[in-house]
Design a protein around this motif. Structure first.
Motif, PDB file in Angstrom:
ATOM      1  N   LEU A 173       3.923   2.007   6.363  1.00 30.06           N
ATOM      2  CA  LEU A 173       4.622   2.182   4.845  1.00 30.06           C
ATOM      3  C   LEU A 173       6.216   2.190   5.078  1.00 30.06           C
ATOM      4  CD1 LEU A 173       4.078   1.768   1.879  1.00 30.06           C
ATOM      5  CD2 LEU A 173       3.866   4.302   1.938  1.00 30.06           C
ATOM      6  N   VAL A 187       9.154  -0.217   3.241  1.00 30.08           N
ATOM      7  CA  VAL A 187      10.037   0.284   2.499  1.00 30.08           C
ATOM      8  C   VAL A 187      11.792   0.084   3.230  1.00 30.08           C
ATOM      9  CG1 VAL A 187      11.246   2.515   1.852  1.00 30.08           C
ATOM     10  CG2 VAL A 187       8.961   2.091   1.538  1.00 30.08           C
ATOM     11  N   ILE A 231       2.991  -3.231  -6.017  1.00 29.45           N
ATOM     12  CA  ILE A 231       3.892  -3.318  -4.780  1.00 29.45           C
ATOM     13  C   ILE A 231       4.202  -4.410  -4.431  1.00 29.45           C
ATOM     14  CG2 ILE A 231       4.875  -2.440  -2.554  1.00 29.45           C
ATOM     15  CD1 ILE A 231       3.277   0.132  -2.768  1.00 29.45           C
ATOM     16  N   SER A 285       5.651   3.103  -4.465  1.00 30.31           N
ATOM     17  CA  SER A 285       5.651   3.290  -2.837  1.00 30.31           C
ATOM     18  C   SER A 285       5.189   4.911  -2.588  1.00 30.31           C
ATOM     19  CB  SER A 285       6.759   2.799  -2.473  1.00 30.31           C
ATOM     20  OG  SER A 285       6.851   1.302  -2.627  1.00 30.31           O
ATOM     21  N   LEU A 321       2.652  -5.026   4.404  1.00 32.77           N
ATOM     22  CA  LEU A 321       1.938  -4.436   3.397  1.00 32.77           C
ATOM     23  C   LEU A 321       0.642  -4.479   3.517  1.00 32.77           C
ATOM     24  CD1 LEU A 321       1.981  -2.212   0.903  1.00 32.77           C
ATOM     25  CD2 LEU A 321       2.263  -4.244  -0.460  1.00 32.77           C
TER      26      LEU A 321
END
Length: 411
Positions: free
Chosen positions: A25, A29, A89, A128, A191
């Protein structure tokens, strides 16, 4: 069943699965934030050379991104509670990529404004953070939030160092927007390929009721206000700090990394040493209070700095260490205190408060800079930090309590 094996129990207090999830993750990000930060070193300069590049439109192009984030964080957080984190997301990343593509193909300032506005519509910070909370236990939550915070910090540092160089090799601002589009598409792939699946959402009637749940909890409101003050102070810091370095310490823009990089590295080191030991909710509250005290001390040092490098460096290190600790601990506290089925809404409200702080800090910082100068901006930031600390000390007992609704939501 036996408890899952933990990775370096003294250091991380996370399972191997939690660590892999956090790193995956963080990649998602980090790619998004690197693309966002990458254009900042050259955006204003390149826009001034475009047709219609007035100071007003340059300001609009810089600020319009935050409008979408302010307006859409809570709705998209709510939607993630209803349909799941990954679809929301993905939607936000797709909007961000589309905006980047429009800006890459633009021939004037209005095209850049439209692209930046569409980028801002992909407001998935709250979703997120909610996904990060879903993927980890309370024991490892601060660590995963710290990993995400470190990813954002690394993205900012790399963008600061590479933005101008990449612009020169990619044909300027449009080339950077094109690279951003590619990076965000890569983030979408990461993702779905690297971040584990989470259980299907269990929400009944999520909507305005979920927002009201978060608004009725005084502890969540304190944390939302904390997000607002933290990012107002962040904006005030970047209103004043470049001018202090340029005019007070005679450091040109190209050399200011010599202050920022050591401060960011010190922040990363402190986070690596301290965050793994901040596991209980009460310890998180104490860490937040101590960090705000350190933030205030750093800002006071910067307000008193004139032409000496040592107090400026000490103030910058104190500021970035405190900011990094707060960026890791505050979302972790929100995720602990919010009911599980309203976690996306609560973190969306928290993220919206961040952008309210950016707007408030930018407006007040510009006015104060004209009337009181750099030292006045730092003094206001220090005063806000002191008032914030008093609020946190008054709310400390409540913040240490676990809400019954939180446990109910996870049952």
């Amino acid at each position: 069943a036996a408890e899952p094996r933990r990775v370096s129990a003294v250091v991380f207090h996370m399972t191997k699965q939690e660590l892999r999830s956090a790193l995956a993750l963080a990649l998602v990000v980090g790619l998004r934030m690197f693309g966002l930060f990458l254009v900042l070193p050259v955006l204003a300069l390149d826009l001034s050379r475009m047709p219609g590049g007035t100071p007003l439109l340059i300001g609009v192009a810089l600020g319009v991104y935050g409008v979408g984030h302010l307006l859409l964080q809570v709705p998209l957080g709510l939607l993630s509670d209803r349909i799941g984190r990954k679809p929301v997301i993905t939607m936000g990343l797709a909007l961000f990529a589309a905006g980047s593509l429009i800006a890459a193909l633009a021939h004037g300032v209005w095209g850049i404004v439209l692209g930046r506005a569409l980028q801002g519509a992909g407001a998935v910070t709250g979703a997120s953070q909610a996904l990060a909370a879903d993927l980890t236990s309370e024991r490892g939550r601060n660590a995963v939030m710290g990993i995400l915070g470190a990813a954002v910090g690394l993205a900012f540092l790399l963008a600061l160092l590479l933005g101008s160089t990449l612009a020169a090799h990619l044909g300027g601002l449009q080339g950077l927007f094109g690279l951003t589009c590619a990076l965000v598409l890569l983030a979408i792939a990461a993702l779905w390929l690297l971040v584990p699946r989470t259980p299907a959402p269990r929400v009944h009637g999520a909507g305005i009721g979920a927002i009201m749940v978060t608004l009725r909890d005084a502890r969540l409101l304190v944390l939302d206000l904390s997000a607002l003050v933290l990012h107002a102070v962040l904006t005030l810091f970047f209103v004043a700090m470049p001018l202090l370095l340029a005019h007070g310490l005679r450091l040109p823009v190209a050399g200011q990394w010599r202050v920022y990089v050591p401060a960011l590295l010190a922040a990363a080191l402190v986070m690596a040493l301290v965050l793994p030991r901040v596991r209980a909710q009460s310890a998180s509250v104490v860490a937040v209070q101590a960090s705000v005290l350190l933030l205030a001390l750093g800002l006071v040092l910067l307000a008193l700095t004139r032409h000496a490098l040592a107090p400026c460096m000490a103030g910058a290190v104190s500021y970035f260490v405190a900011f990094s600790m707060l960026e890791a601990n505050l979302p972790g506290l929100v995720s602990r205190l919010a009911p599980t089925t309203q976690r996306g809404a609560a973190l969306g409200a928290y993220s919206a408060a961040q952008f309210m702080g950016v707007i408030a800090g930018g407006a007040s910082g510009g006015v104060l800079l004209g009337h009181a100068g750099v030292r006045g901006v730092f003094a206001l930031a220090a005063l806000l930090a002191v008032l914030w600390l008093l609020l946190l000390l008054a709310a400390g007992t409540r913040l240490r309590q676990t809400a019954p609704t939180a446990s109910a939501g996870s049952a």
